[in-house]
Design a protein around this motif. Structure first.
Motif, PDB file in Angstrom:
ATOM      1  N   ARG A   1       0.836  -1.202   0.000  1.00 18.53           N
ATOM      2  CA  ARG A   1       0.000   0.000   0.000  1.00 18.53           C
ATOM      3  C   ARG A   1       0.873   1.255   0.000  1.00 18.53           C
ATOM      4  NH1 ARG A   1      -4.495   1.134  -1.777  1.00 18.53           N
ATOM      5  NH2 ARG A   1      -3.220   2.761  -2.684  1.00 18.53           N
ATOM      6  N   LEU A   2       1.914   1.219   0.810  1.00 18.34           N
ATOM      7  CA  LEU A   2       2.847   2.345   0.885  1.00 18.34           C
ATOM      8  C   LEU A   2       3.538   2.554  -0.468  1.00 18.34           C
ATOM      9  CD1 LEU A   2       5.293   3.059   3.752  1.00 18.34           C
ATOM     10  CD2 LEU A   2       6.154   2.962   1.423  1.00 18.34           C
ATOM     11  N   LEU A   3       3.999   1.468  -1.076  1.00 15.98           N
ATOM     12  CA  LEU A   3       4.683   1.561  -2.363  1.00 15.98           C
ATOM     13  C   LEU A   3       3.755   2.150  -3.419  1.00 15.98           C
ATOM     14  CD1 LEU A   3       7.017   0.948  -4.311  1.00 15.98           C
ATOM     15  CD2 LEU A   3       6.130  -1.385  -4.507  1.00 15.98           C
ATOM     16  N   ALA A   4       2.505   1.686  -3.452  1.00 18.57           N
ATOM     17  CA  ALA A   4       1.561   2.194  -4.444  1.00 18.57           C
ATOM     18  C   ALA A   4       1.309   3.683  -4.248  1.00 18.57           C
ATOM     19  CB  ALA A   4       0.247   1.410  -4.355  1.00 18.57           C
ATOM     20  N   ASP A   5       1.175   4.119  -2.996  1.00 17.31           N
ATOM     21  CA  ASP A   5       0.914   5.534  -2.735  1.00 17.31           C
ATOM     22  C   ASP A   5       2.100   6.410  -3.119  1.00 17.31           C
ATOM     23  OD1 ASP A   5      -1.604   4.986  -1.835  1.00 17.31           O
ATOM     24  OD2 ASP A   5      -1.095   5.054   0.292  1.00 17.31           O
ATOM     25  N   ARG A   6       3.310   5.954  -2.771  1.00 10.00           N
ATOM     26  CA  ARG A   6       4.485   6.751  -3.128  1.00 10.00           C
ATOM     27  C   ARG A   6       4.662   6.786  -4.655  1.00 10.00           C
ATOM     28  NH1 ARG A   6       4.104   7.206   1.706  1.00 10.00           N
ATOM     29  NH2 ARG A   6       2.548   8.573   0.759  1.00 10.00           N
ATOM     30  N   ALA A   7       4.388   5.672  -5.317  1.00  6.40           N
ATOM     31  CA  ALA A   7       4.497   5.633  -6.778  1.00  6.40           C
ATOM     32  C   ALA A   7       3.477   6.569  -7.414  1.00  6.40           C
ATOM     33  CB  ALA A   7       4.293   4.207  -7.281  1.00  6.40           C
ATOM     34  N   ALA A   8       2.255   6.586  -6.877  1.00  3.72           N
ATOM     35  CA  ALA A   8       1.226   7.475  -7.410  1.00  3.72           C
ATOM     36  C   ALA A   8       1.646   8.935  -7.246  1.00  3.72           C
ATOM     37  CB  ALA A   8      -0.100   7.215  -6.704  1.00  3.72           C
ATOM     38  N   GLU A   9       2.202   9.282  -6.096  1.00  7.26           N
ATOM     39  CA  GLU A   9       2.695  10.642  -5.876  1.00  7.26           C
ATOM     40  C   GLU A   9       3.742  11.015  -6.924  1.00  7.26           C
ATOM     41  OE1 GLU A   9       4.259  10.998  -1.994  1.00  7.26           O
ATOM     42  OE2 GLU A   9       2.332  10.757  -0.965  1.00  7.26           O
ATOM     43  N   ALA A  10       4.661  10.086  -7.194  1.00  4.93           N
ATOM     44  CA  ALA A  10       5.734  10.359  -8.144  1.00  4.93           C
ATOM     45  C   ALA A  10       5.180  10.550  -9.558  1.00  4.93           C
ATOM     46  CB  ALA A  10       6.753   9.223  -8.123  1.00  4.93           C
ATOM     47  N   LEU A  11       4.223   9.729  -9.948  1.00  4.90           N
ATOM     48  CA  LEU A  11       3.647   9.847 -11.296  1.00  4.90           C
ATOM     49  C   LEU A  11       2.896  11.166 -11.463  1.00  4.90           C
ATOM     50  CD1 LEU A  11       2.325   6.233 -11.987  1.00  4.90           C
ATOM     51  CD2 LEU A  11       4.486   7.263 -12.681  1.00  4.90           C
ATOM     52  N   VAL A  12       2.177  11.563 -10.435  1.00  2.00           N
ATOM     53  CA  VAL A  12       1.460  12.839 -10.505  1.00  2.00           C
ATOM     54  C   VAL A  12       2.451  13.997 -10.584  1.00  2.00           C
ATOM     55  CG1 VAL A  12      -0.025  14.418  -9.216  1.00  2.00           C
ATOM     56  CG2 VAL A  12      -0.607  11.991  -9.358  1.00  2.00           C
TER      57      VAL A  12
END
Length: 521
Positions: free
Chosen positions: A249-260
């Motif tokens: 869950r943490l990895l997905a959230d950090r990845a989403a932040e980076a993509l945005v």
């Protein structure tokens, strides 16, 4: 009552707590809610009061001896209901003087509420369990915070270094040990990362899998929304993540932040995700590095209809991808559009097999040319393919035709849709341009002009031959008088040592010039 907390906050599951050595020493028995043992435990709390729920915030495993509940079935029932309302993770009852056996009233209430209930058959010091679980939770929370900052630093570093989106996704897939998929809100796949075979397995049945992931029924599938300036525009999905769910869950959230962040920093000049997705797919199809059958799941997941369809490969010169997309929508056509080099774009139309591919392609070309600044648009096409395996060759043929239609061919009477048969000798020379014999021939035939400083003579020769040696038309296009053109033609013949009125010599020079132009790209 809904409890809001960080989605990535680390936790132990009820099942993991029950597997601890200290807990096993108490001989735990699950008497209710056996199917809910994967609930996360955020904290451990000792409580005896019947209205215990007012002291909880959700996710707690509550320990009790039931000493204040013995002999009062109403209080026992209310105790379970209070835990349920507070969204407790589970209740653990230590058997002893108050309850020598699991109480049926509490067990039935827990079953009705869907609350895991565990009894301990041997005396057990609750303080030891509380200390054990709290220390583990704190260590996990510290590790999660450390991982969060590490991921954010790594991904932000890639962005500031100018890394492309694919590089970010590759890192996310490496950390997660599973395929990563980015989609728009309609579940159309925009980008993927991870081991190719695993990604292909995911995309092969993407529609069903996407629905399961959206409903939260797929095991190990973790989603994170992509939101920019308050508007949700896509999703990132970890597909089949097998590690700790909180870490995923943490990895997905950090990845989403980076993509945005990458999207915001890119600005309008950056191609859209849809354009990048189509470009990657059409480039792989054209290059032939990946077999076409392996790219079929990607095409389907990208929203291109592929079952019982006819595919029309096109390459368009002089039209931006956004305009091509808009015209496709206006005409009700389905296809992928991808920008290529030198102001060209690839288009792969997907048509029903009973549709007239030539008529629709012609209609598409006519609509493009009718728009403002569309007069110079060139649409190069290959014949429709009903077999997906033939699409790569079709795309290469369309690109070849588009490349052969150079500026010098502007004076030729080309149809709205240019095909291989329309480019004649020019197309053949284009195919052979990298042959050393052809290169040597072109240099030898044009040597007298190529060594000279007057580039205008080469341009005059190009126009003169492209117009079929029409002197009036050549003079008009170069804005010179007929006598001035004659002088330039005489200079060209003198430098090359040829007679352009001789058909064979003119043809030889024409072929050499076509080869030279093709080699210059």
């Amino acid at each position: 009552m809904t409890t809001t907390r960080p989605a990535w906050e680390p936790a132990l599951s009820v099942r993991q707590v029950l597997a601890l050595e200290r807990v096993l020493a108490g001989q735990p028995e699950v008497v209710a809610g056996a199917g809910l043992l994967d609930r996360p435990v955020r904290w451990v709390h000792v409580a005896e009061a019947a209205d215990v729920g007012v002291m909880l915030s959700g996710g707690e495993m509550v320990l009790t001896t039931g000493v204040l509940l013995a002999g009062d079935e109403d209080r026992q029932t209310e105790y379970i209901r209070s835990l349920h309302r507070a969204e407790a993770a589970a209740v653990v009852l230590g058997l002893g003087r108050a309850f020598p056996a699991p109480p049926d009233v509490m067990r039935r209430a827990a079953d009705r509420c869907g609350l895991p209930m565990i009894v301990l058959h041997r005396p057990f010091p609750f303080a030891e369990l509380t200390e054990e679980v709290q220390s583990r939770l704190l260590r996990r929370k510290f590790a999660a915070v450390s991982l969060s900052e590490s991921l954010r630093t790594e991904l932000t570093g890639l962005i500031t270094a100018g890394a492309p989106v694919q590089r970010l996704l590759d890192e996310v897939a490496r950390h997660g040990g599973c395929p990563v998929v980015v989609t728009n809100l309609a579940h159309r796949v925009l980008a993927t990362a991870g081991e190719r075979a695993a990604v292909d397995d995911v995309l092969r049945d993407w529609e069903r899998i996407a629905r399961q992931a959206g409903a939260g029924t797929a095991d190990g599938w973790i989603r994170a929304d992509l939101t920019c300036r308050g508007e949700r525009w896509g999703r990132l999905v970890l597909c089949g993540h097998r590690g700790d769910r909180s870490a995923g869950r943490l990895l997905a959230d950090r990845a989403a932040e980076a993509l945005v962040l990458h999207r915001m920093l890119g600005g309008r000049a950056t191609p859209t995700w849809e354009e990048q997705s189509a470009h990657g797919l059409l480039s792989d199809l054209t290059d032939g590095a990946v077999p076409a059958r392996q790219l079929l799941p990607r095409a389907r997941a990208a929203g291109l209809p592929v079952n019982r369809r006819a595919f029309v490969p096109l390459v368009v010169r002089g039209a931006e991808p956004a305009r091509l997309d808009r015209v496709l929508r206006l005409l009700g056509l389905t296809g992928l559009v991808a920008p290529l080099a030198d102001g060209t774009a690839a288009v792969l139309l997907s048509l029903a097999r009973d549709q007239d591919a030539r008529a629709l392609t012609g209609h598409f070309a006519a609509r493009l040319r009718s728009e403002p600044d569309g007069a110079g648009t060139v649409v190069a096409a290959a014949d429709a393919r009903t077999d997906w395996e033939d699409v790569p060759a079709g795309l290469r043929e369309a690109r070849h035709v588009a490349d052969a239609v150079t500026d010098s061919a502007a004076a030729l009477d080309l149809p709205p849709v240019v095909r291989l048969r329309d480019i004649h000798l020019r197309g053949l020379v284009r195919l052979l341009r990298d042959d050393p014999h052809v290169q040597s021939f072109a240099e030898r035939e044009l040597d007298g002009l190529l060594r000279g400083p007057d580039e205008d003579l080469l341009g005059v020769l190009r126009t003169y031959l492209a117009t079929g040696r029409n002197k009036s038309r050549t003079a008009q296009l170069h804005h010179v008088s007929r006598p001035a053109l004659y002088r330039r033609l005489e200079a060209i013949q003198a430098r090359l040592g040829v007679d352009l009125d001789d058909f064979e010599q003119a043809a030889s020079v024409h072929i050499a010039l076509l080869a030279h132009d093709a080699q210059q790209g």
